[in-house]
Design a protein around this motif. Structure first.
Motif, short mmCIF file in Angstrom:
data_model
loop_
_atom_site.label_atom_id
_atom_site.label_comp_id
_atom_site.label_asym_id
_atom_site.label_seq_id
_atom_site.Cartn_x
_atom_site.Cartn_y
_atom_site.Cartn_z
N MET A 1 0.82 -1.20 0.00
CA MET A 1 0.00 0.00 0.00
C MET A 1 0.86 1.25 0.00
O MET A 1 0.54 2.24 -0.69
N ALA A 2 1.94 1.27 0.75
CA ALA A 2 2.84 2.42 0.76
C ALA A 2 3.47 2.62 -0.60
O ALA A 2 3.62 3.76 -1.07
N VAL A 3 3.86 1.53 -1.23
CA VAL A 3 4.46 1.63 -2.57
C VAL A 3 3.45 2.20 -3.56
O VAL A 3 3.78 3.06 -4.40
N LEU A 4 2.20 1.73 -3.48
CA LEU A 4 1.18 2.26 -4.38
C LEU A 4 0.97 3.75 -4.15
O LEU A 4 0.81 4.54 -5.10
N ALA A 5 1.01 4.17 -2.89
CA ALA A 5 0.85 5.60 -2.60
C ALA A 5 1.99 6.41 -3.20
O ALA A 5 1.76 7.49 -3.78
N VAL A 6 3.21 5.91 -3.11
CA VAL A 6 4.36 6.62 -3.70
C VAL A 6 4.24 6.66 -5.21
O VAL A 6 4.52 7.69 -5.85
N VAL A 7 3.83 5.55 -5.80
CA VAL A 7 3.68 5.49 -7.27
C VAL A 7 2.63 6.51 -7.72
O VAL A 7 2.83 7.25 -8.71
N VAL A 8 1.50 6.56 -7.02
CA VAL A 8 0.45 7.52 -7.38
C VAL A 8 0.96 8.96 -7.20
O VAL A 8 0.70 9.84 -8.03
N ALA A 9 1.71 9.17 -6.11
CA ALA A 9 2.24 10.52 -5.86
C ALA A 9 3.22 10.95 -6.94
O ALA A 9 3.34 12.16 -7.22
N CYS A 10 3.92 10.01 -7.54
CA CYS A 10 4.86 10.35 -8.62
C CYS A 10 4.15 10.47 -9.97
O CYS A 10 4.47 11.35 -10.79
N ILE A 11 3.18 9.60 -10.21
CA ILE A 11 2.54 9.58 -11.52
C ILE A 11 1.56 10.75 -11.67
O ILE A 11 1.38 11.29 -12.78
N ALA A 12 0.90 11.16 -10.56
CA ALA A 12 -0.09 12.25 -10.66
C ALA A 12 0.53 13.52 -11.22
O ALA A 12 0.02 14.08 -12.21
N PRO A 13 1.63 14.04 -10.66
CA PRO A 13 2.23 15.24 -11.29
C PRO A 13 2.82 14.95 -12.66
O PRO A 13 2.83 15.84 -13.52
#
Length: 395
Positions: free
Chosen positions: A78-90
């Motif tokens: 879940m933490a990895v998914l949050a980081v991935v989303v945080a990078c992909i969104a911008p």
């Protein structure tokens, strides 16, 4: 040395890898690092191929950060998914190549689905797709349609992860069932060994004890007129019983080592068994075919019943054995008119007889007779078949 054959072909290796629990990997960090590198390189290739929307330096940094986060996907999905989303969104908001992060995002989504519950996977999928649609809608309505198109890949990763998780759970359950079945068979085998050894040793030791008592009585009753012939006969019978017990024990051990049902005693051995125990025997199978397993069960039940009679009925008791086929059922009846004390033993013999009867689908009843003595009755099912030479014995 025994060898275990593992999967050989590429398809078998892939199937084994998919059904293997992620936590069972020998080198999880190395595997995740390789996967992160592969997903990152594939995403970079896709992004670089889009010449119209090729990422700038910040876009490449965000893409690399998302890929690097996958190294910890197994420990913190879940933490990895949050980081991935945080990078992909911008990355997406900066209008970079939209399909570039897809391999990374799919890997993160798949990991969440395969390591969690269906409810968590559905919740996460809805949130991620919602965030993507909302973020891309700021770039224009036509970009939202692109997100809907690419969202299908994310949903596919979730569905694949859930399906694989269910498949792994099913495989684990089947393995657990197989392990329990193996344990059950081992338990049954131990019980069978215990029954065989009990039947063999109890019967032989009882006969040896009786004949030893006879020899001792002859030696002490009339020491002045010693009946050497009687003593010799008693000792010879003891030696014969020892040889028979040794031969039967060897046969039993041979069967156990071969792990199959080898030669076991059947109804043809009953006359000798009854003669040894000085019992009256009647065998009337008519035209019925007695399966080997049923014959062996009947033999062991009679053997144990005669052993109990010798032990508990008393020296003057009369023991009768009747084995007959009635309506596709082999009826075994052993009665004595002694003291009726067979039920007062340890109980293992009667329990073993009951297990033998149930092993061939039959039933067994044992208890004192109203008129005195003890009776054992077994009903063992069999298939009728005409026989040119039916067994009819009266001894």
């Amino acid at each position: 040395m025994a060898h275990v054959n593992g999967p050989t072909g590429p398809g078998e290796r892939l199937t084994a890898m998919l059904h293997r629990d992620p936590g069972e990997s020998a080198h999880p960090l190395r595997a995740d690092a390789a996967l992160a590198a592969g997903a990152g390189l594939l995403g970079a290739a896709i992004a670089y191929a889009d010449t119209a929307m090729r990422p700038d330096a910040l876009g490449w940094a965000l893409l690399a950060g998302a890929a690097l986060a996958l190294v910890a996907r197994r420990r913190r999905p879940m933490a990895v998914l949050a980081v991935v989303v945080a990078c992909i969104a911008p990355y997406q908001l900066l209008d970079n190549a939209h399909m570039g992060p897809m391999p990374i995002a799919m890997t993160a989504m798949y990991t969440v689905a395969v390591t969690g519950t269906v409810r968590r996977a559905a919740t996460v999928g809805a949130c991620v797709v919602g965030v993507a649609v909302t973020g891309m809608s700021f770039n224009g309505v036509h970009r939202a349609f692109d997100v809907f198109r690419t969202s299908g890949w994310l949903v596919a990763a979730l569905v694949f992860g859930v399906a694989l998780r269910n498949s792994r759970a099913y495989v684990a359950e089947q393995r657990a069932i197989a392990a329990r079945e193996t344990e059950r068979k081992l338990t049954e085998e131990r019980l069978r060994i215990a029954r065989d050894l009990h039947d063999l040793l109890a019967h032989s030791i009882t006969l040896i004890g009786v004949r030893t008592s006879v020899a001792a009585h002859v030696l002490t009753a009339t020491p002045d007129r010693l009946d050497r012939a009687a003593v010799a006969a008693a000792l010879d019978s003891i030696a014969d019983t020892c040889r028979e017990a040794r031969a039967e024990l060897r046969t039993t051990l041979t069967v156990l080592r071969a792990d199959e049902h080898g030669p076991l005693p059947d109804l043809t051995g009953l006359p000798e068994l009854a003669r040894t125990a000085k019992a009256e025997l009647t065998v009337a199978t008519g035209g019925a075919h007695v399966p080997p397993a049923v014959g062996a069960a009947a033999y062991r039940i009679v053997q144990e019943s005669l052993t109990n009679a010798v032990r508990h009925a008393g020296p003057d008791a009369t023991t009768r054995v009747r084995v007959e086929a009635v309506d596709a059922v082999l009826e075994v009846t052993v009665t004595d008119d002694g003291r009726g004390g067979a039920a007062g033993g340890s109980g293992f013999g009667i329990v073993g007889m009951g297990e033998r009867a149930r092993s061939v689908g039959g039933t067994l009843e044992a208890g004192p007779r109203p008129e005195g003595g003890f009776e054992v009755t077994a009903h063992l099912p069999l298939l009728p078949r005409l026989d040119d030479h039916p067994l009819e014995v009266t001894a």
